[in-house]
Design a protein around this motif. Structure first.
Motif: not given
Length: 390
Positions: A150-151, A154-156, A170-171, A180-181
């Motif tokens: 998930x977003x 991914x950030x973490x 990057x996302x 949103x996916x």
């Protein structure tokens, strides 16, 4: 030193473009600052003791002579001390100033800040830390083998690995603008994803199903359930994959770096079965040259292809290949998980069925009961309380 180069739009360019524009003197200066302050590049909170020791060498007027400078760099630093001193001594006074060193440090920090900008820089960091993107996906983004990230997660993970660039950009690059996916391994490593699909398809082609194929090569090429790199290379050679393909694929699957593959790797390989519906043989043939397939001349020498074997599910779905009696019987095993209450009810119904069967065998006339007859046989055993199997 010259100021840090900027991109055409007036903003700092990526690390690669910036580093290509930096001359040799600036590279030497930046390497010196990196030796003094490695935590700036590694993005760790702990500062370096080298900088504190070096800063103590400056006198009260902010100057430092050649003898003290050379003595401090003599044993540990492998850089050219004489050239470094001459570059920092812009006025040829025989001394360097603390102001000049601080200017170089600020420019180096700006270079580090614009180093991590997008998805390509994130991939470079992951490859440097984990060896390849597939292994980075398994260890960092998807340790539970769910096939997606998930977003928020991914950030973490990006912050944990030391990526402090533009996470939003990057996302967006990772998801092709569909922010949103969720993201998958195909988004992070498309080349590795295609290699895994081709290996998945080859296992299904020669053994009926990819799972049967993976277990088959483990039985044939493993020792005590562990397959070495040489054994895996031999198995890939049987499938007409070259040596480089086998090495790359082995590094993707060897997540623990223990130089062995086991049956547990199938948990990760099973994820690629979801994408097999979108994977065609034509795509695999087009990518064969780049992914390590043997040449057509080698295939002609190898003779006819190995006969394919259908799995149990394929035999039940499609039936035998030729009309007539089927020689091998398809066997399917199921595992049913019950709660304690469900298992107790199952035992009760099974006991009732057995009692009815025994009663029917003893008196055939009583086997056909009237609709008003009770469903339970009135025996002493049946009327006794049912013991709790737990």
């Amino acid at each position: 030193p010259a100021p840090l180069p900027l991109g055409t739009s007036g903003t700092p360019s990526t690390h690669l473009q910036t580093w290509q524009k930096v001359d040799g003197n600036d590279r030497l200066l930046f390497a010196f600052i990196d030796w003094l302050l490695p935590h700036l590049r590694l993005r760790t909170a702990k500062s370096s003791k080298r900088w504190d020791d070096f800063w103590k060498l400056f006198k009260s007027d902010g100057s430092l002579g050649w003898e003290e400078f050379e003595r401090h760099l003599r044993w540990e630093c492998k850089l050219n001390a004489r050239k470094l001193f001459d570059i920092l001594d812009e006025n040829n006074t025989g001394k360097i100033t603390s102001k000049a060193v601080l200017d170089v440090r600020r420019q180096y920090e700006r270079l580090i800040d614009c180093r991590h900008s997008g998805l390509d820089d994130l991939r470079a960091i992951l490859i440097r830390k984990y060896g390849n993107l597939m292994k980075a996906w398994r260890l960092l983004f998807d340790p539970m083998t769910r096939g997606r990230v998930s977003h928020t997660h991914f950030m973490k993970c990006c912050r944990e690995v030391g990526f402090h660039g533009d996470l939003k950009t990057a996302w967006a690059e990772l998801t092709d603008g569909h922010v949103n996916r969720v993201a998958t391994i195909k988004d992070l490593d498309p080349e590795g994803h295609l290699m895994m699909l081709q290996f998945h398809d080859t296992l299904a082609k020669h053994h009926g199903t990819p799972r049967d194929g993976w277990f088959a090569i483990l039985r044939q090429h493993s020792t005590y359930g562990r397959m070495s790199p040489e054994a895996f290379e031999e198995a890939c050679n049987d499938f007409q994959f070259n040596k480089q393909f086998a090495k790359t694929l082995f590094s993707m699957l060897d997540v623990n770096n223990d130089k062995a593959l086991t049956i547990d790797e199938w948990d990760f390989m099973e994820l690629f079965g979801w994408d097999m519906a979108n994977y065609t043989v034509r795509n695999g043939a087009d990518s064969a040259r780049s992914l390590g397939r043997a040449s057509s001349s080698r295939e002609s020498k190898a003779g006819p292809e190995m006969p394919t074997k259908k799995g149990a599910w394929q035999l039940m779905a499609s039936g035998p290949d030729e009309p007539g009696p089927t020689k091998e019987t398809a066997t399917i095993e199921f595992q049913v998980i019950l709660t304690k209450e469900e298992h107790r009810e199952y035992l009760r119904r099974r006991r009732e069925a057995e009692l009815e069967k025994v009663a029917a065998a003893r008196s055939p006339k009583s086997a056909v009961r009237s609709p008003m007859a009770p469903s339970k046989p009135k025996t002493a055993f049946a009327s006794a309380p049912t013991p709790d199997p737990w």
